[in-house]
Design an enzyme around this catalytic site. Structure first.
Site, PDB file in Angstrom:
ATOM      1  N   HIS A  79      -7.749  -5.521  -0.476  1.00 15.20           N
ATOM      2  CA  HIS A  79      -6.586  -4.739  -0.205  1.00 15.20           C
ATOM      3  C   HIS A  79      -5.400  -5.451   0.657  1.00 15.20           C
ATOM      4  O   HIS A  79      -4.087  -5.247   0.358  1.00 15.20           O
ATOM      5  CB  HIS A  79      -7.152  -3.513   0.191  1.00 15.20           C
TER       6      HIS A  79
ATOM      7  N   ASP B 137      -9.615  -5.261  -4.739  1.00 18.65           N
ATOM      8  CA  ASP B 137      -9.230  -4.258  -3.884  1.00 18.65           C
ATOM      9  C   ASP B 137      -9.791  -2.842  -4.080  1.00 18.65           C
ATOM     10  O   ASP B 137      -9.987  -2.416  -5.152  1.00 18.65           O
ATOM     11  CB  ASP B 137      -7.620  -3.953  -4.265  1.00 18.65           C
TER      12      ASP B 137
ATOM     13  N   SER C 193       0.910  -1.281  -0.112  1.00 16.96           N
ATOM     14  CA  SER C 193       0.006  -0.002   0.088  1.00 16.96           C
ATOM     15  C   SER C 193       1.011   1.437   0.115  1.00 16.96           C
ATOM     16  O   SER C 193       1.616   1.487  -1.089  1.00 16.96           O
ATOM     17  CB  SER C 193      -0.889  -0.068   1.202  1.00 16.96           C
TER      18      SER C 193
END
Length: 513
Positions: free
Chosen positions: A477, A445, A357
């Protein structure tokens, strides 16, 4: 329960999404959290900045009353055993999607609310603020005066005892060898918790809470005794940015920390895997992480970087990252790497990056700035193009907040904002990347669209950079789930071993495989 019937409660305003419900003290109503969802819903996971309030629904009259502040983010109501007090967490709207929170208390009879613990701008040795997403379901002591909760305190997660009348806080686990404590429940003053460390899986422990004023030292009794991982050690490193040495009071001058996990000395100098966390407003606390411990077993040292903007270091540190993403967080991570290379037995020619991320966003920036420094990179759900997230992410407000800009639902991006977002994105400098990159992405995601990784993958392959993309059709995610997590770890570990070379010896003295 007796009639085996289910009914939907009426009287909840249409503009609210209710949750976290509990019975009111007299059992004549329901206390719940209501999130405003108009004009449309924004992502709630890991976001404590959404407009919400504590409500009371009277079942007889159908009247629904807001008990907390009108324009705030409130959650996690917890009623005291005597039914007289209601604790809850409260944060500010907008800005960082996770931040330092207030602990508020409502007296049920008078409906008066007071702040028990306020937002902490600069942490002290005694208290660094509250950052947990929720209070334990049972956090009150039997006296209905004290409460126990767990929250990050710099690079640890500690148990804190809060006296709601004296508005004082006592750290019950400061200085313990375990770096992460989590309260499971508190009933009849019996504390049940888990504790772990980077080299030790969680232990289940119990204790009896002494009378007020005599809580320390607290004696914990282990229910089980999980052994530490043989040969693996860990330490906390403090890193001071250059500006803090010149002017400790300057904005953004706060120190930050990093956790170093090391395999046995027989493998020195160790190859180093650098891990900036995602979020960006999250934290690597000193807990057990099986994947990081497994990397140590493979012979790698692991550096977990809590750059400025991480939770647990005060609200001023969190705010310092706003408008500085892609700059301050990247510089902090590299500063931590340079410091640990000077002080520890590490191989500066075998460095790798492992992140997800926003941590992957930082890692990609490091690859563009240090194209010959890192020899392998494995990323999960990477952010590579801030601009593209505006129309695809469930938290479009963060794209503005990260640049220090206010957000409104009807906002349309301006030309200069679009340009800034693109210039702050690693994709704009992808031509500088020469490091082999592995990308792991989930097709479902909602936080970071998988098209981010596809765009980056095509650019890298077109320029002849070794790259591989792993696509998980059911992954979100977090790429969670046993099978997915195992697959991601195995492929990341293989990628690091392939491009860094095998560490010379494993922890058992046998040649690594």
């Amino acid at each position: 329960m007796e009639g085996s019937s289910v009914s939907v409660l009426e009287g909840i305003p249409e503009h609210l999404s209710p949750g976290q419900a509990l019975w009111s003290p007299d059992d004549r109503g329901v206390v719940f959290v209501g999130w405003w969802h108009e004009p449309f819903r924004l992502g709630l996971s890991a976001c404590s900045n959404r407009r919400s309030g504590i409500f009371h629904l009277d079942l007889a009259s159908g009247h629904c009353e807001l008990l907390s502040a009108e324009h705030a983010a409130a959650c996690s109501p917890r009623l005291s055993p005597d039914g007289r007090r209601l604790l809850y967490l409260e944060g500010c709207l907008g800005g960082p999607h996770r931040q330092c929170l207030r602990l508020r208390m409502l007296t049920w009879l008078t409906k008066q609310t007071v702040t028990v613990l306020d937002v902490v701008q600069e942490p002290t040795e005694a208290f660094a603020g509250l950052y947990g997403e929720a209070l334990p379901l049972r956090c009150w002591a039997a006296d209905s005066r004290r409460a126990v909760l767990s929250t990050p305190q710099r690079s640890r997660t500690d148990l804190l005892l809060v006296d709601t009348e004296a508005t004082t806080v006592t750290n019950l686990t400061a200085g313990s060898p375990e770096g992460c404590w989590e309260l499971l429940t508190l009933q009849w003053d019996l504390l049940v918790a888990t504790c772990s460390a980077p080299h030790r899986p969680p232990n289940l422990v119990v204790s009896v809470l002494p009378p007020a004023g005599r809580e320390l030292p607290l004696c914990w009794v282990p229910v089980e005794n999980t052994p530490t991982l043989p040969g693996v050690t860990w330490k906390t490193l403090t890193v001071w940015p250059p500006c803090s040495r010149q002017s400790p009071t300057a904005h953004g001058a706060q120190a930050f920390e990093a956790l170093l996990l090391s395999p046995p000395d027989s493998t020195a100098p160790h190859p180093l895997v650098v891990c900036p966390h995602g979020g960006p407003h999250a934290v690597f606390d000193a807990r057990w992480r099986p994947s990081m411990a497994a990397l140590c077993r493979l012979g790698f040292a692991v550096l977990l970087v809590n750059y400025r903007g991480s939770l647990g270091f005060g609200q001023a540190s969190i705010s310092s990252l706003l408008s500085c993403v892609g700059e301050q967080d990247v510089e902090d991570t590299q500063l931590a790497v340079e410091q640990v290379l000077r002080s520890e037995p590490l191989d500066p020619h075998r460095l790798a990056l492992l992140a997800g991320s926003h941590g992957a966003f930082i890692a990609l920036h490091l690859l563009t700035r240090e194209p010959d420094r890192y020899h392998a990179c494995a990323l999960r759900s990477p952010v590579s193009n801030l601009l593209a997230l505006l129309g695809t992410s469930d938290i479009p407000d963060w794209r503005y907040a990260s640049l220090g800009l206010p957000y409104s639902f009807e906002r349309v991006p301006r030309v200069e904002e679009v340009a800034t977002m693109l210039l702050r994105s690693p994709i704009a400098q992808a031509a500088q990347v020469r490091t082999p990159v592995l990308l792991c992405v989930g097709a479902r995601d909602r936080r970071v669209s998988p098209t981010q990784a596809l765009e980056l993958y095509r650019v890298l392959r077109a320029r002849g950079v070794p790259a591989r993309l792993l696509w998980y059709p059911d992954g979100g995610h977090a790429l969670a789930g046993v099978e997915t997590e195992v697959n991601v770890f195995v492929n990341c570990a293989r990628w690091l071993l392939r491009h860094l070379g095998q560490p010379r010896w494993g922890v058992t003295g046998q040649h690594s495989s």
